[in-house]
Design an enzyme around this catalytic site. Structure first.
Site, short mmCIF file in Angstrom:
data_model
loop_
_atom_site.label_atom_id
_atom_site.label_comp_id
_atom_site.label_asym_id
_atom_site.label_seq_id
_atom_site.Cartn_x
_atom_site.Cartn_y
_atom_site.Cartn_z
N LYS A 1 11.94 57.16 48.13
CA LYS A 1 12.37 56.82 46.57
C LYS A 1 11.49 57.83 46.07
O LYS A 1 11.73 58.98 45.21
CB LYS A 1 13.20 56.29 45.78
N LYS B 1 27.22 58.79 46.55
CA LYS B 1 27.87 59.28 45.02
C LYS B 1 26.58 61.02 44.80
O LYS B 1 26.95 61.91 44.67
CB LYS B 1 27.17 58.79 44.20
N LYS C 1 25.30 59.35 55.26
CA LYS C 1 26.39 58.04 55.05
C LYS C 1 26.86 58.87 53.86
O LYS C 1 26.18 59.88 53.01
CB LYS C 1 25.29 56.64 53.82
#
Length: 338
Positions: free
Chosen positions: A115, A204, A201
């Site tokens: 991240k 969102k 995957k």
């Protein structure tokens, strides 16, 4: 049995969230209730501020996610549903556990590396200590079981390490402060991939809305997205081995199998030898059948701010009461007077 799990309120739930986690939460809720146990499900809004965010969007997303979870079947009268910010004990316990967590443990957390990207020096301290808050989330409630995906196993192992060290340092074997939670990795937790790229995957954060089925999509939108989903020109095989190397085909067949609660081979017995011109409409109809009731419940609830806040506050009141004994014990064994 006490099950604890959370989800970040970063936008609308999509099919991957539902089939990969939320549907299993509903089943766990039903099983725990039948066995006399309980479930706590929370919106991880404290985790959300570890990354740049728009405050008004976080507020709206927290309420929207609450509506979506209720629409999916999380029942506020059978499970404890709340958002972290209404239970200050999460943040308090994180700070108390920071004295036990070790830098070497946190340095091994792969999610921070993913991240934070290349410029780690600009990442927030909250992102770095995120796993300690995750540990607090579950240890606070004496969770016996935590549902985790493969990407979260490392964080649950850290929570167990923190709990074990804290118990060893400050408590006795006969009266530990924290329960060591066990992972639940549901055998039927589906890994749903993007409709535009079968190797990624469903997410969102994908800029293309056509890559995912949102639980807020109406029937026309679902059918349109399935119709335009990426495929290959070959017909479907008659058995699962024939899907090897065909990521998009494997994903669509897997979605159908998971929604229908049947095996992939059962799907291919019905559609083997047929092209996607026949399979996609059938998949679209199944999606509409399974998700339309969820969408209808969501639409009916999503704009009722008073009802959503009441659900969250009732859940938070229960959570605060459950958290208090653990938080009090933690302060006490650390020698903190208050």
């Amino acid at each position: 049995m006490r099950i604890v799990s959370g989800i970040q309120p970063t936008g609308n739930l999509h099919l991957g969230n539902y089939l990969g986690a939320i549907r299993n939460w509903v089943r766990m809720q039903d099983d725990a209730t039948a066995q006399g146990g309980d479930c706590l499900f929370f919106l991880a809004d404290l985790h959300a501020i570890s990354m740049p965010h728009v405050p008004a969007e976080l507020t709206a997303n927290t309420r929207a996610m609450t509506a979506a979870l209720v629409a999916c079947g999380i029942a506020p009268d059978r499970s404890t549903l709340f958002n972290q910010a209404r239970v200050p004990a999460h943040a308090e316990l994180q700070w108390l556990l920071n004295g036990t967590a070790r830098l070497g443990w946190l340095n091994r957390m792969t999610q921070f590396k993913d991240k934070s990207g290349k410029n780690r020096e600009s990442a927030s301290a909250a992102l770095y200590t995120y796993p300690v808050l995750q540990a607090a989330d579950v240890l606070l409630y004496q969770a016996t079981h935590v549902p985790v995906g493969e990407d979260q196993k490392q964080h649950l192992e850290l929570a167990r390490d923190i709990a074990q060290k804290f118990n060893n340092d400050y408590a006795s074997e006969e009266a530990p402060v924290f329960t060591l939670p066990e992972p639940i990795i549901p055998a039927d937790a589906a890994r749903i991939m993007s409709l535009r790229d079968g190797s990624a995957k469903m997410s969102k954060s994908d800029p293309s809305d056509m890559s995912r089925i949102n639980l807020t999509d109406d029937a026309d939108a679902m059918m349109q997205k399935v119709k335009k989903a990426k495929t290959d020109p070959e017909p479907l095989p008659s058995e699962a081995a024939g899907l090897e190397g065909r990521a998009e085909a494997r994903n669509l067949v897997g979605i159908y199998a998971t929604l229908a609660d049947v095996g992939v081979d059962a799907v291919l017995r019905d559609f083997g030898g047929r092209g996607f011109g026949a399979f996609k409409p059938a998949l679209g109809e199944l999606l509409v059948e399974k998700l339309a009731p969820i969408n209808a419940r969501f639409v009916a609830l999503k704009d009722d701010v008073a009802a959503l806040d009441a659900i969250l506050e009732r859940g938070a009141a229960k959570a605060r009461a459950l958290a208090k004994p653990t938080l009090d014990a933690t302060y006490h064994v650390l020698g903190l007077c208050r």
